[in-house]
Structures are given as structure tokens and as C-alpha cells.
Design a protein around this motif. Structure first.
Motif, PDB file in Angstrom:
ATOM      1  N   SER A  84       0.812  -1.221   0.000  1.00  0.00           N
ATOM      2  CA  SER A  84       0.000   0.000   0.000  1.00  0.00           C
ATOM      3  C   SER A  84       0.841   1.265   0.000  1.00  0.00           C
ATOM      4  N   GLU A  85       2.014   1.224   0.595  1.00  0.00           N
ATOM      5  CA  GLU A  85       2.886   2.396   0.626  1.00  0.00           C
ATOM      6  C   GLU A  85       3.516   2.566  -0.756  1.00  0.00           C
ATOM      7  N   SER A  86       3.217   3.698  -1.412  1.00  0.00           N
ATOM      8  CA  SER A  86       3.692   3.868  -2.786  1.00  0.00           C
ATOM      9  C   SER A  86       5.056   4.542  -2.863  1.00  0.00           C
ATOM     10  N   ASP A  87       5.574   5.009  -1.736  1.00  0.00           N
ATOM     11  CA  ASP A  87       6.894   5.644  -1.736  1.00  0.00           C
ATOM     12  C   ASP A  87       7.943   4.649  -1.237  1.00  0.00           C
ATOM     13  N   PRO A  88       8.782   4.120  -2.165  1.00  0.00           N
ATOM     14  CA  PRO A  88       9.759   3.095  -1.755  1.00  0.00           C
ATOM     15  C   PRO A  88      10.710   3.588  -0.676  1.00  0.00           C
ATOM     16  N   ALA A  89      10.913   4.908  -0.580  1.00  0.00           N
ATOM     17  CA  ALA A  89      11.830   5.445   0.439  1.00  0.00           C
ATOM     18  C   ALA A  89      11.302   5.196   1.848  1.00  0.00           C
ATOM     19  N   ARG A  90      10.010   4.893   1.960  1.00  0.00           N
ATOM     20  CA  ARG A  90       9.436   4.655   3.286  1.00  0.00           C
ATOM     21  C   ARG A  90       9.414   3.174   3.623  1.00  0.00           C
ATOM     22  N   LEU A  91       9.988   2.356   2.758  1.00  0.00           N
ATOM     23  CA  LEU A  91       9.999   0.914   2.988  1.00  0.00           C
ATOM     24  C   LEU A  91      11.423   0.451   3.241  1.00  0.00           C
ATOM     25  N   ARG A  92      11.570  -0.562   4.065  1.00  0.00           N
ATOM     26  CA  ARG A  92      12.871  -1.209   4.202  1.00  0.00           C
ATOM     27  C   ARG A  92      12.661  -2.699   4.399  1.00  0.00           C
ATOM     28  N   ILE A  93      13.585  -3.456   3.827  1.00  0.00           N
ATOM     29  CA  ILE A  93      13.499  -4.915   3.935  1.00  0.00           C
ATOM     30  C   ILE A  93      13.586  -5.307   5.403  1.00  0.00           C
ATOM     31  N   GLY A  94      12.706  -6.222   5.806  1.00  0.00           N
ATOM     32  CA  GLY A  94      12.702  -6.683   7.188  1.00  0.00           C
ATOM     33  C   GLY A  94      11.693  -5.975   8.061  1.00  0.00           C
ATOM     34  N   MET A  95      11.052  -4.915   7.549  1.00  0.00           N
ATOM     35  CA  MET A  95      10.091  -4.195   8.382  1.00  0.00           C
ATOM     36  C   MET A  95       8.806  -5.004   8.551  1.00  0.00           C
ATOM     37  N   ALA A  96       8.105  -4.746   9.666  1.00  0.00           N
ATOM     38  CA  ALA A  96       6.849  -5.442   9.949  1.00  0.00           C
ATOM     39  C   ALA A  96       5.754  -4.887   9.048  1.00  0.00           C
ATOM     40  N   MET A  97       4.961  -5.797   8.470  1.00  0.00           N
ATOM     41  CA  MET A  97       3.889  -5.424   7.552  1.00  0.00           C
ATOM     42  C   MET A  97       2.590  -6.028   8.049  1.00  0.00           C
ATOM     43  N   GLU A  98       1.473  -5.389   7.715  1.00  0.00           N
ATOM     44  CA  GLU A  98       0.189  -5.989   8.066  1.00  0.00           C
ATOM     45  C   GLU A  98      -0.764  -5.938   6.891  1.00  0.00           C
ATOM     46  N   LEU A  99      -1.648  -6.952   6.877  1.00  0.00           N
ATOM     47  CA  LEU A  99      -2.603  -7.135   5.789  1.00  0.00           C
ATOM     48  C   LEU A  99      -3.704  -6.095   5.864  1.00  0.00           C
ATOM     49  N   GLU A 100      -4.119  -5.608   4.720  1.00  0.00           N
ATOM     50  CA  GLU A 100      -5.325  -4.792   4.660  1.00  0.00           C
ATOM     51  C   GLU A 100      -6.056  -5.089   3.355  1.00  0.00           C
ATOM     52  N   ILE A 101      -7.331  -4.767   3.342  1.00  0.00           N
ATOM     53  CA  ILE A 101      -8.159  -4.963   2.148  1.00  0.00           C
ATOM     54  C   ILE A 101      -8.404  -3.586   1.555  1.00  0.00           C
ATOM     55  N   VAL A 102      -8.082  -3.431   0.269  1.00  0.00           N
ATOM     56  CA  VAL A 102      -8.132  -2.107  -0.351  1.00  0.00           C
ATOM     57  C   VAL A 102      -8.891  -2.165  -1.678  1.00  0.00           C
ATOM     58  N   PRO A 103      -9.509  -1.045  -2.068  1.00  0.00           N
ATOM     59  CA  PRO A 103     -10.126  -0.972  -3.391  1.00  0.00           C
ATOM     60  C   PRO A 103      -9.044  -0.999  -4.461  1.00  0.00           C
TER      61      PRO A 103
END
Ligand code: ZN
Length: 144
Positions: A104-123
């Protein structure tokens, strides 16, 4: 366009509100192998008694990439919408499965490998008749 109703892009893949959002996978009772999506036969021991299970809604970001051009079906755009790049990744669930997923996060700069992620349902997109089509995605886990 106002969405008049909603449907899941694939009701075999995940549950959605009012049920808690969960991915639906399968587990082999003989050897314990877990798959997503569901499979009839076990990829590890060839057993055919796979049980349907719901998978955990949290995982770890394994890798990700930015999708710069439209994907083939079933990825579609709402009528009149233009394609926007988005992030695709793999999330490793504690169940031992790797899930290819939209992030869901469209800015790769805000992502890092190993970070905790959670499921969501999106349109994902809106059909021509106004039906909002829902898919699953993973977002960086909120602090708890
Ligand atoms: Zn097995």
C-alpha cells in the motif's frame, strides 16, 4: 463514479469485512507444509489432503520493487483512471509462506526490507457498473 457495491477480486484468496481480513491458504496435515494460495496437493510430499487455513495478518517485508507499467489481467484500472506506479513485494508470514503482494505504501523510500507489515483490504479499481473491486495488500504495520 460512486461505488454502489463491492466484490472481492478473488473470493478464494482472502476474507474481507465484516470478517477479519485474512489470507486463505492451505496446510498439509502429513508434513506441515503451508501454501498460499490454496493448493489441492502438497508441493512437498505430494499428499492430497490439504486443509484450508487462514494465515496470519502480519509478516515481514522480504523484498519489493516499483511497478512502473500496467500489469496484465486481473489488474485493471477504473474507467477514466490513469496508471500510477505502485510497489509490489514479497511478504514472509510467520506461517512459513512467502506472499507476492501489492504494497500500500507507494513511496519506496518509506519501505525497508525486514520491516513489519500488516494485511489490509483495499479498493483496486471500480467496474463500469460502479462495483468497487477489493484486493488484499500489505502496509507497514502500525505501531502497537
Ligand atoms: Zn505434505
Amino acid at each position: 463514479v460512486t461505488a454502489t457495491s463491492q466484490r472481492l477480486i478473488d473470493a478464494d484468496l482472502f476474507t474481507a469485512p465484516p470478517d477479519p481480513p485474512r489470507l486463505v491458504g492451505s496446510r498439509c496435515p502429513a508434513c506441515g507444509a503451508v501454501t498460499f494460495p490454496r493448493q489441492q496437493g502438497c508441493p512437498r510430499c505430494n499428499g492430497d489432503g490439504m486443509e484450508t487455513i487462514t494465515l496470519g495478518e502480519r509478516g515481514t517485508l522480504w523484498t519489493f520493487t516499483t511497478q512502473e507499467y500496467p500489469l496484465k489481467e486481473p489488474y485493471r484500472l477504473s474507467p477514466g483512471a490513469t496508471f500510477e506506479p505502485f510497489v509490489l513485494g514479497y511478504v514472509e508470514l510467520p506461517d512459513g509462506v512467502m506472499v507476492e503482494t501489492r504494497i500500500s505504501e507507494s513511496d519506496p523510500a518509506r519501505l525497508r526490507i525486514g520491516m513489519a507489515m500488516e494485511l489490509e483490504i483495499v479498493p483496486l479499481y471500480t467496474d463500469g457498473d460502479g462495483t468497487e473491486v477489493l484486493t488484499f495488500a500489505f502496509a507497514p504495520a502500525r505501531e502497537s
